[in-house]
Scaffold this motif. Structure first.
Motif, PDB file in Angstrom:
ATOM      1  N   ALA A  76       0.845  -1.202   0.000  1.00 50.83           N
ATOM      2  CA  ALA A  76       0.000   0.000   0.000  1.00 50.83           C
ATOM      3  C   ALA A  76       0.881   1.253   0.000  1.00 50.83           C
ATOM      4  N   ARG A  77       1.955   1.184   0.771  1.00 53.12           N
ATOM      5  CA  ARG A  77       2.871   2.329   0.818  1.00 53.12           C
ATOM      6  C   ARG A  77       3.478   2.603  -0.571  1.00 53.12           C
ATOM      7  N   SER A  78       3.866   1.527  -1.270  1.00 57.08           N
ATOM      8  CA  SER A  78       4.458   1.710  -2.609  1.00 57.08           C
ATOM      9  C   SER A  78       3.431   2.275  -3.584  1.00 57.08           C
ATOM     10  N   VAL A  79       2.200   1.769  -3.498  1.00 56.10           N
ATOM     11  CA  VAL A  79       1.172   2.265  -4.434  1.00 56.10           C
ATOM     12  C   VAL A  79       0.866   3.733  -4.130  1.00 56.10           C
ATOM     13  N   ARG A  80       0.865   4.066  -2.843  1.00 53.93           N
ATOM     14  CA  ARG A  80       0.630   5.465  -2.443  1.00 53.93           C
ATOM     15  C   ARG A  80       1.670   6.381  -3.113  1.00 53.93           C
ATOM     16  N   ALA A  81       2.901   5.880  -3.238  1.00 53.32           N
ATOM     17  CA  ALA A  81       3.975   6.699  -3.817  1.00 53.32           C
ATOM     18  C   ALA A  81       3.937   6.687  -5.349  1.00 53.32           C
ATOM     19  N   SER A  82       3.070   5.847  -5.953  1.00 47.34           N
ATOM     20  CA  SER A  82       3.021   5.760  -7.418  1.00 47.34           C
ATOM     21  C   SER A  82       1.979   6.748  -7.968  1.00 47.34           C
ATOM     22  N   SER A  83       1.770   6.694  -9.280  1.00 41.08           N
ATOM     23  CA  SER A  83       0.817   7.637  -9.886  1.00 41.08           C
ATOM     24  C   SER A  83      -0.597   7.044  -9.966  1.00 41.08           C
ATOM     25  N   LEU A  84      -0.840   5.927  -9.259  1.00 43.09           N
ATOM     26  CA  LEU A  84      -2.126   5.236  -9.439  1.00 43.09           C
ATOM     27  C   LEU A  84      -3.323   6.002  -8.842  1.00 43.09           C
ATOM     28  N   GLU A  85      -3.064   6.841  -7.840  1.00 41.92           N
ATOM     29  CA  GLU A  85      -4.118   7.661  -7.215  1.00 41.92           C
ATOM     30  C   GLU A  85      -5.311   6.829  -6.791  1.00 41.92           C
ATOM     31  N   ALA A  86      -5.049   5.857  -5.905  1.00 39.43           N
ATOM     32  CA  ALA A  86      -6.112   4.966  -5.428  1.00 39.43           C
ATOM     33  C   ALA A  86      -6.756   5.512  -4.148  1.00 39.43           C
ATOM     34  N   ILE A  87      -7.810   4.806  -3.710  1.00 39.20           N
ATOM     35  CA  ILE A  87      -8.378   5.032  -2.371  1.00 39.20           C
ATOM     36  C   ILE A  87      -7.810   3.922  -1.494  1.00 39.20           C
ATOM     37  N   PHE A  88      -7.355   4.261  -0.309  1.00 40.32           N
ATOM     38  CA  PHE A  88      -6.675   3.279   0.557  1.00 40.32           C
ATOM     39  C   PHE A  88      -7.539   2.975   1.787  1.00 40.32           C
ATOM     40  N   ILE A  89      -7.863   1.682   1.955  1.00 36.71           N
ATOM     41  CA  ILE A  89      -8.729   1.267   3.073  1.00 36.71           C
ATOM     42  C   ILE A  89      -7.982   0.238   3.913  1.00 36.71           C
ATOM     43  N   PHE A  90      -7.967   0.449   5.227  1.00 34.64           N
ATOM     44  CA  PHE A  90      -7.315  -0.517   6.117  1.00 34.64           C
ATOM     45  C   PHE A  90      -8.403  -1.234   6.913  1.00 34.64           C
ATOM     46  N   VAL A  91      -8.382  -2.567   6.841  1.00 33.42           N
ATOM     47  CA  VAL A  91      -9.404  -3.348   7.558  1.00 33.42           C
ATOM     48  C   VAL A  91      -8.792  -3.875   8.862  1.00 33.42           C
ATOM     49  N   CYS A  92      -9.480  -3.602   9.995  1.00 30.12           N
ATOM     50  CA  CYS A  92      -9.008  -4.019  11.334  1.00 30.12           C
ATOM     51  C   CYS A  92      -9.921  -5.099  11.889  1.00 30.12           C
ATOM     52  N   PRO A  93      -9.415  -5.977  12.731  1.00 23.29           N
ATOM     53  CA  PRO A  93     -10.299  -6.916  13.429  1.00 23.29           C
ATOM     54  C   PRO A  93     -10.892  -6.226  14.666  1.00 23.29           C
ATOM     55  N   PRO A  94     -12.024  -6.724  15.197  1.00 20.85           N
ATOM     56  CA  PRO A  94     -12.564  -6.114  16.435  1.00 20.85           C
ATOM     57  C   PRO A  94     -11.619  -6.349  17.614  1.00 20.85           C
ATOM     58  N   SER A  95     -10.855  -7.456  17.589  1.00 22.31           N
ATOM     59  CA  SER A  95      -9.869  -7.714  18.647  1.00 22.31           C
ATOM     60  C   SER A  95      -8.818  -8.672  18.085  1.00 22.31           C
ATOM     61  N   PHE A  96      -7.673  -8.739  18.774  1.00 21.80           N
ATOM     62  CA  PHE A  96      -6.617  -9.645  18.308  1.00 21.80           C
ATOM     63  C   PHE A  96      -7.063 -11.100  18.451  1.00 21.80           C
ATOM     64  N   GLU A  97      -7.833 -11.379  19.533  1.00 19.78           N
ATOM     65  CA  GLU A  97      -8.317 -12.748  19.783  1.00 19.78           C
ATOM     66  C   GLU A  97      -9.231 -13.199  18.640  1.00 19.78           C
ATOM     67  N   GLU A  98     -10.076 -12.273  18.195  1.00 22.81           N
ATOM     68  CA  GLU A  98     -11.004 -12.606  17.101  1.00 22.81           C
ATOM     69  C   GLU A  98     -10.219 -12.872  15.804  1.00 22.81           C
ATOM     70  N   LEU A  99      -9.146 -12.095  15.584  1.00 19.60           N
ATOM     71  CA  LEU A  99      -8.316 -12.306  14.380  1.00 19.60           C
ATOM     72  C   LEU A  99      -7.725 -13.722  14.396  1.00 19.60           C
ATOM     73  N   GLU A 100      -7.200 -14.099  15.574  1.00 18.67           N
ATOM     74  CA  GLU A 100      -6.582 -15.430  15.695  1.00 18.67           C
ATOM     75  C   GLU A 100      -7.642 -16.513  15.455  1.00 18.67           C
ATOM     76  N   LYS A 101      -8.833 -16.291  16.015  1.00 19.26           N
ATOM     77  CA  LYS A 101      -9.925 -17.268  15.851  1.00 19.26           C
ATOM     78  C   LYS A 101     -10.253 -17.458  14.358  1.00 19.26           C
ATOM     79  N   ARG A 102     -10.323 -16.350  13.615  1.00 20.34           N
ATOM     80  CA  ARG A 102     -10.689 -16.419  12.182  1.00 20.34           C
ATOM     81  C   ARG A 102      -9.596 -17.127  11.372  1.00 20.34           C
ATOM     82  N   LEU A 103      -8.368 -16.778  11.704  1.00 19.26           N
ATOM     83  CA  LEU A 103      -7.250 -17.381  10.967  1.00 19.26           C
ATOM     84  C   LEU A 103      -7.236 -18.894  11.180  1.00 19.26           C
ATOM     85  N   ARG A 104      -7.480 -19.315  12.443  1.00 16.57           N
ATOM     86  CA  ARG A 104      -7.483 -20.758  12.736  1.00 16.57           C
ATOM     87  C   ARG A 104      -8.700 -21.428  12.072  1.00 16.57           C
ATOM     88  N   ALA A 105      -9.849 -20.746  12.150  1.00 11.29           N
ATOM     89  CA  ALA A 105     -11.084 -21.347  11.617  1.00 11.29           C
ATOM     90  C   ALA A 105     -10.996 -21.522  10.098  1.00 11.29           C
TER      91      ALA A 105
END
Ligand SMILES: Nc1ncnc2c1ncn2[C@@H]1O[C@H](COP(=O)(O)OP(=O)(O)OP(=O)(O)O)[C@@H](O)[C@H]1O
Ligand SMILES: Nc1nc2c(ncn2[C@@H]2O[C@H](COP(=O)(O)O)[C@@H](O)[C@H]2O)c(=O)[nH]1
Length: 392
Positions: free
Chosen positions: A236-265
């Motif tokens: 994302a950082r590289s694209v930000r520095a390019s001429s692509l002119e995108a919209i940048f969205i960062f997706v977060c988990p509600p908690s670290f525990e939930e992230l681990e649960k999803r990855l395992r599931a």
């Protein structure tokens, strides 16, 4: 007016630069900028990749590294130098929406690439009539649900969005298909392609190489769709520095525990890989908040609610699936044409029997690697409209 090139064409269609016969073949053209004459087009000689350069200061030919997706079948065409750093190319005998191309020869991007490659570099970008919608970069830690959200979007709006198919050196998962989910590639091959400048961005992620080729983004744009990139924070950082002119969205988990649960599931990684991905997730979550990198932070708690928020960010609703796009008028450009320029307007002279066409460059933005957008093209009758206060 367009600058006069420092070469001439004699009766035998031989072009000379400072007395040196450029030996133009077929549909090649020669355009001079400073000491260099750019010979473009011709019969797709793989050794020259469509562009060769005669350097008058050394009297030598140079075959440059050519970046970006070059126009297909670049036969008849006319060239005009813009700002001494790029060449506008108009394909003759073509549809107007396919006719406009730029060869960047000394823009900031090219100067950076020349330093990187330590050699001569040029880059193609296609001219887009109108203002294509900005690509969308979606980042976030592994297992947060980026792929799930993108799949929902692609399913609901199949004609509007196109997925940028990345390259990766990781092994395919059970249901993953080559060229659909990823271009699964050997590390040595991908490294060569990176060196050849084929990638908009690349990064080492969880022990493998991942990257977005310029072609992956061009394929989506060629299909008239809005491009979605699922890439990590470094990418994302590289694209930000390019001429692509995108919209940048960062997706977060509600908690670290939930992230681990999803990855395992999900059940697609070994325990060791899960541990690595969770370690990297900590760093990625910190970087997600870096100032100026992401335009939007999206917490993926309840999937349905998160998807609605994503659609709001992208300014879309269900009705857009059927709504027609603003129609851009398409012209046929003839076999014989010539170009001249006044201020930000290029006049494409189509001959006495045809209406001429104006290409308005005043809203031009973007450029290589990617597209040059915001161009406006319209038919123009110099006899009736010339007197009506047009800019010519
Ligand atoms: N909001 C949600 N609530 C519960 N489970 C979810 C949610 N969103 C996604 N998931 C599940 O979490 C798992 C990981 O999702 P997904 O594969 O989309 O993540 P990802 O961010 O694309 O991961 P990667 O970066 O590794 O490709 C999947 O099994 C998916 O079904
Ligand atoms: N910088 C890039 N990152 C990419 C690209 N394609 C995917 N990714 C990111 O890699 C991780 C892991 O993906 P997985 O499919 O192995 O689970 C994930 O964060 C993706 O966003 C890319 O082209 N460039």
């Amino acid at each position: 007016m367009g600058e006069a090139p420092a070469f001439y064409v004699d009766d035998m269609q031989r072009s000379f630069s400072n007395g040196v016969d450029l030996k133009l073949t077929g549909f090649e053209t020669a355009t001079a900028i400073g000491n260099k004459t750019y010979v473009i087009g011709g019969n797709d000689d793989p050794t020259s990749n469509g562009v060769r350069i005669f350097d008058k200061s050394t009297g030598e030919w140079v075959i440059p590294t050519v970046l970006g997706t070059k126009p297909k079948a670049l036969e008849g065409h006319s060239c005009l130098v813009l700002n001494q750093d790029k060449i506008l190319i108009i394909k003759s005998n073509s549809k107007s929406n396919e006719s406009v191309w730029f060869l960047e020869v000394d823009t900031q991007f090219i100067q950076d690439q020349k330093r990187k490659f330590d050699s001569e570099v040029v880059a193609w970008s296609k001219g887009v009539i109108g203002d294509a919608e900005r690509p969308v970069v979606i980042s976030g830690p592994s297992g947060v649900g980026k792929g799930t959200l993108i799949n929902l979007l692609m399913k609901e709006f199949p004609t509007k969005f196109g997925f940028s198919v990345s390259h990766t050196t990781r092994a395919p998962r059970e249901k993953e298909q080559n060229r659909v989910h990823y271009h699964f590639t050997k590390r040595s091959v991908m490294e060569e392609e990176i060196k050849a400048g084929k990638f908009l961005e690349f990064a080492a992620v969880h022990g493998n190489l991942y990257g977005t080729s310029i072609e992956a983004v061009d394929v989506v744009a060629d299909a008239g769709k809005r491009c979605i990139l699922d890439i990590d924070v470094q990418g994302a950082r590289s694209v930000r520095a390019s001429s692509l002119e995108a919209i940048f969205i960062f997706v977060c988990p509600p908690s670290f525990e939930e992230l681990e649960k999803r990855l395992r599931a999900r059940g697609t990684e070994t325990e060791e890989q899960i541990q690595k991905r969770l370690r990297n997730a900590k760093a990625e979550l910190e970087q997600g908040n870096s100032p100026g990198l992401f335009d939007h932070i999206l917490v993926n708690d309840d999937l349905e609610a998160c998807y609605e928020r994503l659609k709001n960010i992208l300014g879309i609703s269900k009705s857009m699936n059927t709504a027609s796009k603003t129609q851009i008028e398409v012209f046929d450009l003839p076999v014989d044409l010539s170009l001249s320029k006044i201020n930000e307007n290029v006049l494409i002279n189509c001959g006495p029997a045809e209406q001429s066409v104006v290409l308005d460059l005043s809203s031009m933005k973007g450029g290589a690697p990617g597209r040059t957008r915001g161009l406006n093209m319209y038919a123009f009758d110099p006899i009736t409209e010339g007197a009506n206060g047009c800019n010519f």
